[in-house]
Write a protein that holds these residues in place. Structure first.
Motif, PDB file in Angstrom:
ATOM      1  N   GLN A 920      53.623  37.000  37.422  1.00 52.58           N
ATOM      2  CA  GLN A 920      53.278  38.267  38.086  1.00 52.58           C
ATOM      3  C   GLN A 920      52.881  39.301  37.070  1.00 52.58           C
ATOM      4  OE1 GLN A 920      56.364  39.753  40.645  1.00 52.58           O
ATOM      5  NE2 GLN A 920      55.041  41.332  41.543  1.00 52.58           N
ATOM      6  N   LYS A 921      53.641  39.310  35.943  1.00 54.52           N
ATOM      7  CA  LYS A 921      53.302  40.278  34.899  1.00 54.52           C
ATOM      8  C   LYS A 921      51.990  39.922  34.282  1.00 54.52           C
ATOM      9  CE  LYS A 921      55.116  42.435  30.723  1.00 54.52           C
ATOM     10  NZ  LYS A 921      56.215  42.487  29.730  1.00 54.52           N
ATOM     11  N   GLU A 922      51.919  38.598  34.008  1.00 55.60           N
ATOM     12  CA  GLU A 922      50.665  38.149  33.372  1.00 55.60           C
ATOM     13  C   GLU A 922      49.487  38.337  34.312  1.00 55.60           C
ATOM     14  OE1 GLU A 922      51.496  34.169  32.386  1.00 55.60           O
ATOM     15  OE2 GLU A 922      52.572  34.645  30.543  1.00 55.60           O
ATOM     16  N   GLU A 923      49.832  38.098  35.634  1.00 51.93           N
ATOM     17  CA  GLU A 923      48.757  38.247  36.609  1.00 51.93           C
ATOM     18  C   GLU A 923      48.222  39.664  36.643  1.00 51.93           C
ATOM     19  OE1 GLU A 923      48.066  37.556  41.388  1.00 51.93           O
ATOM     20  OE2 GLU A 923      49.894  36.864  40.402  1.00 51.93           O
ATOM     21  N   GLY A 924      49.115  40.535  36.562  1.00 52.39           N
ATOM     22  CA  GLY A 924      48.653  41.931  36.542  1.00 52.39           C
ATOM     23  C   GLY A 924      47.876  42.234  35.310  1.00 52.39           C
ATOM     24  N   ASP A 925      48.392  41.695  34.224  1.00 53.54           N
ATOM     25  CA  ASP A 925      47.642  41.946  32.974  1.00 53.54           C
ATOM     26  C   ASP A 925      46.274  41.291  33.009  1.00 53.54           C
ATOM     27  OD1 ASP A 925      49.797  43.366  32.180  1.00 53.54           O
ATOM     28  OD2 ASP A 925      50.665  41.721  30.983  1.00 53.54           O
ATOM     29  N   THR A 926      46.317  40.044  33.515  1.00 50.90           N
ATOM     30  CA  THR A 926      45.030  39.325  33.532  1.00 50.90           C
ATOM     31  C   THR A 926      44.048  39.971  34.487  1.00 50.90           C
ATOM     32  OG1 THR A 926      46.244  37.311  33.075  1.00 50.90           O
ATOM     33  CG2 THR A 926      43.997  37.068  33.848  1.00 50.90           C
ATOM     34  N   ALA A 927      44.578  40.354  35.611  1.00 53.98           N
ATOM     35  CA  ALA A 927      43.685  41.016  36.585  1.00 53.98           C
ATOM     36  C   ALA A 927      43.079  42.254  36.005  1.00 53.98           C
ATOM     37  CB  ALA A 927      44.475  41.322  37.844  1.00 53.98           C
ATOM     38  N   SER A 928      43.915  42.976  35.367  1.00 56.99           N
ATOM     39  CA  SER A 928      43.349  44.193  34.762  1.00 56.99           C
ATOM     40  C   SER A 928      42.356  43.853  33.678  1.00 56.99           C
ATOM     41  CB  SER A 928      44.492  45.074  34.214  1.00 56.99           C
ATOM     42  OG  SER A 928      45.174  44.365  33.204  1.00 56.99           O
ATOM     43  N   LEU A 929      42.618  42.740  32.969  1.00 53.93           N
ATOM     44  CA  LEU A 929      41.682  42.334  31.916  1.00 53.93           C
ATOM     45  C   LEU A 929      40.356  41.854  32.526  1.00 53.93           C
ATOM     46  CD1 LEU A 929      41.191  41.847  28.918  1.00 53.93           C
ATOM     47  CD2 LEU A 929      42.211  39.574  29.195  1.00 53.93           C
ATOM     48  N   GLY A 930      40.528  41.017  33.577  1.00 56.05           N
ATOM     49  CA  GLY A 930      39.295  40.542  34.227  1.00 56.05           C
ATOM     50  C   GLY A 930      38.487  41.678  34.802  1.00 56.05           C
ATOM     51  N   LYS A 931      39.227  42.612  35.333  1.00 55.83           N
ATOM     52  CA  LYS A 931      38.515  43.742  35.867  1.00 55.83           C
ATOM     53  C   LYS A 931      37.822  44.499  34.755  1.00 55.83           C
ATOM     54  CE  LYS A 931      40.058  45.687  40.126  1.00 55.83           C
ATOM     55  NZ  LYS A 931      40.921  46.602  40.844  1.00 55.83           N
ATOM     56  N   GLY A 932      38.497  44.511  33.654  1.00 57.49           N
ATOM     57  CA  GLY A 932      37.928  45.318  32.579  1.00 57.49           C
ATOM     58  C   GLY A 932      36.832  44.627  31.826  1.00 57.49           C
ATOM     59  N   VAL A 933      36.998  43.284  31.599  1.00 60.10           N
ATOM     60  CA  VAL A 933      36.027  42.607  30.714  1.00 60.10           C
ATOM     61  C   VAL A 933      35.198  41.587  31.482  1.00 60.10           C
ATOM     62  CG1 VAL A 933      35.751  41.248  28.641  1.00 60.10           C
ATOM     63  CG2 VAL A 933      37.546  42.963  28.783  1.00 60.10           C
ATOM     64  N   GLY A 934      35.846  40.544  32.076  1.00 62.65           N
ATOM     65  CA  GLY A 934      35.113  39.446  32.722  1.00 62.65           C
ATOM     66  C   GLY A 934      34.292  39.914  33.900  1.00 62.65           C
ATOM     67  N   ALA A 935      34.903  40.714  34.749  1.00 65.75           N
ATOM     68  CA  ALA A 935      34.163  41.188  35.923  1.00 65.75           C
ATOM     69  C   ALA A 935      32.951  41.999  35.533  1.00 65.75           C
ATOM     70  CB  ALA A 935      35.100  42.008  36.801  1.00 65.75           C
ATOM     71  N   THR A 936      33.149  42.809  34.526  1.00 70.05           N
ATOM     72  CA  THR A 936      31.990  43.620  34.068  1.00 70.05           C
ATOM     73  C   THR A 936      30.875  42.737  33.568  1.00 70.05           C
ATOM     74  OG1 THR A 936      33.517  45.373  33.465  1.00 70.05           O
ATOM     75  CG2 THR A 936      31.306  45.479  32.539  1.00 70.05           C
ATOM     76  N   SER A 937      31.204  41.709  32.802  1.00 71.32           N
ATOM     77  CA  SER A 937      30.197  40.794  32.270  1.00 71.32           C
ATOM     78  C   SER A 937      29.503  40.047  33.397  1.00 71.32           C
ATOM     79  CB  SER A 937      30.854  39.812  31.298  1.00 71.32           C
ATOM     80  OG  SER A 937      29.905  38.890  30.835  1.00 71.32           O
ATOM     81  N   ARG A 938      30.255  39.553  34.364  1.00 72.47           N
ATOM     82  CA  ARG A 938      29.666  38.802  35.483  1.00 72.47           C
ATOM     83  C   ARG A 938      28.743  39.707  36.311  1.00 72.47           C
ATOM     84  NH1 ARG A 938      30.558  34.384  38.660  1.00 72.47           N
ATOM     85  NH2 ARG A 938      30.281  34.694  40.912  1.00 72.47           N
ATOM     86  N   GLU A 939      29.184  40.901  36.595  1.00 77.47           N
ATOM     87  CA  GLU A 939      28.364  41.818  37.379  1.00 77.47           C
ATOM     88  C   GLU A 939      27.067  42.165  36.647  1.00 77.47           C
ATOM     89  OE1 GLU A 939      30.738  45.153  38.211  1.00 77.47           O
ATOM     90  OE2 GLU A 939      32.021  44.138  39.686  1.00 77.47           O
ATOM     91  N   GLN A 940      27.156  42.275  35.359  1.00 74.97           N
ATOM     92  CA  GLN A 940      25.951  42.595  34.577  1.00 74.97           C
ATOM     93  C   GLN A 940      24.944  41.441  34.635  1.00 74.97           C
ATOM     94  OE1 GLN A 940      25.224  45.530  33.116  1.00 74.97           O
ATOM     95  NE2 GLN A 940      23.200  44.645  32.650  1.00 74.97           N
ATOM     96  N   ILE A 941      25.503  40.208  34.576  1.00 74.81           N
ATOM     97  CA  ILE A 941      24.607  39.031  34.616  1.00 74.81           C
ATOM     98  C   ILE A 941      23.923  38.961  35.983  1.00 74.81           C
ATOM     99  CG2 ILE A 941      24.538  36.517  34.576  1.00 74.81           C
ATOM    100  CD1 ILE A 941      26.813  36.634  32.516  1.00 74.81           C
ATOM    101  N   VAL A 942      24.741  39.159  37.054  1.00 76.30           N
ATOM    102  CA  VAL A 942      24.164  39.116  38.404  1.00 76.30           C
ATOM    103  C   VAL A 942      23.128  40.215  38.571  1.00 76.30           C
ATOM    104  CG1 VAL A 942      24.677  39.383  40.840  1.00 76.30           C
ATOM    105  CG2 VAL A 942      26.194  38.034  39.392  1.00 76.30           C
TER     106      VAL A 942
END
Length: 982
Positions: A920-942
């Motif tokens: 749960q802790k990691e999930e929150g961290d990861t979610a925030s990370l994905g939101k911050g880094v991975g999601a941004t990269s994916r949205e830019q590619i799309v």
């Protein structure tokens, strides 16, 4: 069938005639003086070739008649045998049915071969037509012993004889007509009429009419020839056109008032016979031969003479072996050049040209005495018969030895006529004629004949030289030259050279004798010889020799003429120039338009007749290269007269303005001429030449140097402007005129800094050099780039501000105006940015409604099954369908970019799926990370993919417009698609 003895005798006769012929022509065998070799590969057949007919008569032959290949003979007492020689196997035998005491006296067969008259010794006459077997008696003819018949060759046909003449033993001439058609019921006689028209006498007593002949001339004039035992009568008259069928009696009636024309000879042998010769291509006789007591009278028939038909009459007296008291001639036949005389045991052929016996043939006694000789006037065959045999003579190539007789008689034209196809004989005739003319001092005719012979050339030439007959020698050489073949080049060269020498000698002699008329005729003949097209090649190849001969005789005029004929115009022009006849030289140049000669002789001609030369150049136009004429122009323009210079400038202007010559040398030379001799035209030329270097055809640097050397500053300024050396142009223009400098300062329109610099130069010059403040202020008004502050440093310190008050105020006002314009631009920019932000916000809130029934515009499947795109135009596409539609229309760069983005997108998606679910802790961290880094990269590619694929509708956007010229089927896949449809 002929026996062995008969065949032996025939062969002996042929051999004798062949030997006789070989004796006549022995002079032709072997090497002659002319070079002809007459080799006979076969023994020539004799002229008169006798042949015995393979026919044994069942009874003795009484009489025989032949005409038109129809042979009729009387056999025994009462038999008539008719034979068509075209079908000799089909004999036609007819019984005459006459009384026992009557005998056949004579047979008469007409030219058509259809009508046969049988004269009986009982003064009766029978008629038999070729198409019938019935012998019919001529009742009107009874009581007259028929001696001769004159047939009508023009009106006779198969069924009717037409009007004919009949001669009796009592000297009476009757006119009659016989028809083969059956008569009426009351008149079955074939004779239509039988009336007396004339009677003949000898020594006051009636004389038998031995022969009758009817002829008509081309002028429709009739000639009737009748002979008795020693007289020959002629009746001449005309029959009205269209009335020939009415009879010949009018001819005799026309001669009643006058005694008939006749010739009489004293000797009488009891009968006479006349024969005629008709050529195959003619329809009336051309010669006759009359056998009478004194001999044979023969000659020609001339239808043009008004009174008499006979011409060139000669008498051949009988040879001593012919005795009219014991060995009388029986018959006579005339051929083209011979008449055949029949005796009781032999036949003689006498040539009508020289009266010599050329052939004699003796018949053996076993056949009995010869009875008569007949010639078929149509077929030309000669027939002789005895009581038990019939002979036939073929006459072949009768004229083959006639040429020799005519030659011996010095009748050379006739001799040549009869040996045209025998060159060796023709050569002998020509040689004999040439020798005959030479002996009679007809040298020109002799030369013409000698030239046609094969006699040795050297002998003939020496013969005329020894006789000092140069004209005849010249004629001989000319004829010999014309007869040579083109391949005989050596002979042609020798004759041409010799003839030239003869002509020149003759011309020199005539000129010294002051014989103007003959001199001019000889010169014309000589010039015609020099211009002969047949020997042009020889004259051209040996023109050097001809020139030497002409020069050695001092014949300048003919040398010029020969040069023109040989198209050696260079020699002609050189001759005229050497004799200072420059106009004639230019005429030759202008007439023949040879560019090379213009280049060669123009310097000389330009020196003496410049105006005419330039006119000729202008007339030649573009055919002359002006650049090649410059050396001549420059050579004489520098040291020539004013006329030469003016003409040079005129031609240069023609080249520049009319021919539009772009050669730099031409334009440079014209510039130099303008600079030296016509400075008023220099500036005009420079202005017309253009203002851009690409339009200029002269050398700018050369023009600048030339104008500078001669002090043409304004022209230099113009050149500087073309060279875009604006500073130099302004500096030099200030030495001439400030206005000129101002026009130069405005030229660099795109370079404001340069323009400002140039205007400062002008302002400094005005202030410092001219010290004119007012002009300086005018510079400010002329150029908007200058300000008052730019030119203030140029003014001296003592100048008061009053001079600049207006300028300073104007400058300040301009600054205020510029500031206001900047403020307005800033306000407009702020307002535009505000509107753009509002439009962006509005676009973010824009949406579209998609019905559940909507389908993809590409695949036509329901749209909501898969991710899709919606465009403002209303078109909707699945994500993958849009990719397929857009990708083929993208450029290679965008296709590669799209593939790269798709790979990145796939990698991002894969990494997100393979990552383990965290705490749960990691999930929150990861979610925030994905939101911050991975999601941004994916949205830019799309977003980048959308920019490439979905930037516009594929059906309504620019891609569809660009694809309008592309084929529906890819050319590389055309064959594959084509095969899929088959």
């Amino acid at each position: 069938m002929a026996s062995i003895l008969d065949e032996y005798e025939d062969s002996q006769n042929i051999r004798q005639s062949s030997q006789q012929h070989s004796r006549l022509s022995s002079a032709n065998i072997g090497l002659t003086h002319s070079g002809f070799v007459n080799v006979r590969l076969e023994e020539e057949k004799p002229i008169f070739n006798k042949q015995r007919i393979d026919f044994t008569p069942p009874e003795r032959i009484n009489h025989l008649a032949v005409c038109n290949n129809q042979l009729c003979m009387s056999l025994g007492k009462d038999t008539l045998l008719r034979i068509d020689l075209a079908k000799p196997d089909q004999l036609n035998q007819t019984e005459l049915g006459r009384k026992e005491d009557s005998k056949v006296y004579k047979l008469f067969l007409d030219p058509t071969g259809f009508h046969l008259l049988i004269s009986l010794n009982t003064s009766e006459c029978l008629y038999l037509n070729r198409n019938t077997q019935k012998v019919r008696s001529l009742s009107r003819w009874r009581g007259h012993l028929i001696e001769s018949v004159g047939w009508n060759k023009l009106l006779g046909n198969e069924t009717s004889t037409g009007p004919i003449l009949v001669g009796t033993s009592q000297g009476i001439i009757f006119e009659a007509e016989i028809s083969a058609n059956e008569g009426s019921l009351f008149n079955t006689n074939p004779d239509q009429y039988f009336r007396q028209v004339h009677s003949l006498e000898e020594d006051g007593k009636p004389a038998p009419v031995c022969c009758l002949e009817i002829e008509r001339s081309p002028e429709n004039k009739y000639f009737i020839i009748a002979t008795t035992r020693k007289r020959l009568f002629q009746f001449v008259g005309k029959v009205a056109e269209g009335s020939e069928q009415q009879g010949l009696s009018t001819i005799f009636s026309q001669n009643q008032d006058l005694l008939p024309s006749f010739q009489e000879f004293p000797a009488n042998m009891g009968y006479s016979e006349i024969t005629f010769y008709t050529a195959k291509l003619r329809n009336f006789p051309k010669a006759f031969a009359w056998m009478m007591g004194n001999g044979v009278l023969y000659g020609q028939l001339d239808y043009v003479r008004p009174d008499s038909l006979l011409s060139d009459v000669q008498v051949w007296e009988y040879t001593p072996d012919i005795d009219i008291s014991q060995n009388k001639p029986i018959s006579i036949v005339l051929t083209q050049f011979h008449f055949l005389l029949l005796l009781h045991d032999r036949i003689k052929a006498i040539c009508t040209l020289n009266g010599q016996v050329v052939y004699e043939d003796v018949f053996p006694d076993k056949f009995g005495p010869l009875k008569r000789m007949i010639k078929d006037p149509i077929g030309g065959m000669v027939w002789i018969y005895t009581e038990r045999a019939v002979f036939r003579y073929h006459i072949q190539r009768e004229s083959r030895d006639v040429w020799q007789m005519y030659m011996n008689m010095n009748k050379f034209d006739l001799a040549k006529e009869y040996c045209r196809d025998r060159p060796e004989c023709m050569d002998m005739v020509l040689a004999k004629e040439a020798e005959y003319c030479f002996q009679n001092k007809r040298y020109l005719e002799s030369a013409k004949c000698y030239a046609l012979t094969q006699n040795y050339f050297e002998e003939i030439a020496l013969k005329f030289i020894e006789a000092k007959q140069e004209e005849a020698l010249k004629e001989f050489l000319l004829k010999k030259l014309n007869n040579l073949k083109q391949s005989e080049r050596t002979q042609i060269t020798l004759l041409v050279t010799w003839l030239t020498e003869l002509y020149l000698n003759r011309l020199g002699q005539l000129e010294s004798d002051d014989n103007t008329l003959i001199f001019q005729e000889t010169r014309d003949e000589f010039r015609q010889f020099l211009s002969s097209s047949k020997h042009r090649d020889c004259l051209f190849n040996n023109r050097g020799t001809i020139y030497d001969l002409l020069a050695s005789h001092g014949n300048v005029d003919d040398m010029v003429y020969f040069s023109v004929v040989m198209q050696d115009y260079e020699r002609v022009i050189s001759h005229y120039c050497q004799h200072d006849n420059f106009s004639a030289a230019l005429d030759v140049l202008a007439k023949h338009c040879d560019e090379k000669l213009f280049y060669k002789f123009s310097p000389v001609l330009m020196q003496h007749i410049p105006k005419n030369v330039v006119n000729a150049w202008i007339q030649m136009g573009k055919r002359l290269d002006p650049k090649k004429l410059i050396p001549a122009l420059m050579n004489y323009s520098q040291m020539g007269s004013t006329q030469q210079i003016n003409e040079t400038i005129r031609y240069m202007e023609f080249c520049v303005y009319e021919l539009n010559v772009t050669e730099e040398a031409i334009h440079n030379y014209l510039l130099s001429l303008y600079a030296k001799y016509k400075p008023d035209s220099l500036l005009q030329y420079l202005r017309q030449a253009g203002t851009h270097p690409s339009e200029i055809h002269y050398d700018l640097k050369y023009a600048l140097r030339l104008c500078a050397e001669h002090g043409f500053l304004q022209a230099c300024v113009l050149v500087y402007r073309i060279m875009e050396l604006h500073e130099e142009a302004v500096d030099l223009a200030l030495q001439v005129d400030v206005d000129l400098a101002k026009s130069c300062a405005d030229l660099p329109e795109d370079d404001e800094e340069m323009r400002k610099k140039l205007w400062l130069k002008i302002a400094r010059h005005v202030v410092q050099e001219e010290k004119d403040v007012k002009k300086a202020m005018n510079c400010l008004s002329s150029c908007n780039l200058l300000k008052i502050e730019d030119i203030l440093p140029f003014f001296p310190d003592f100048v008061t501000i009053d001079h600049f008050k207006e300028a300073i105020c104007s400058s300040l006002e301009e600054y205020n105006k510029h500031i206001e314009e900047l403020k307005q631009e800033m306000e407009e920019a702020t307002e535009s940015a505000k509107r753009i932000r509002e439009d962006i916000q509005e676009m973010r809130n824009k949406y579209g409604v998609v019905d559940s029934q909507e389908k993809c515009a590409a695949c036509d499947f329901p749209l909501l099954n898969r991710p899709f795109y919606l465009f403002l135009c209303g078109h909707m596409f699945h994500n993958d369908c849009l990719f397929q539609e857009v990708t083929p229309h993208l450029s290679a760069f965008k296709q590669n970019r799209l593939e790269e983005l798709q790979k990145k997108l796939a990698a991002t998606t894969q990494s997100s799926k393979s990552r383990h679910r965290p705490t749960q802790k990691e999930e929150g961290d990861t979610a925030s990370l994905g939101k911050g880094v991975g999601a941004t990269s994916r949205e830019q590619i799309v977003s980048d993919i959308d920019d490439i694929v979905a930037s516009e509708c594929v059906y309504c956007g620019e891609l569809m417009i660009k694809s309008i010229d592309k084929p529906f089927i890819d050319p590389q896949k055309f064959e594959q698609d084509k095969s899929s449809w088959l």
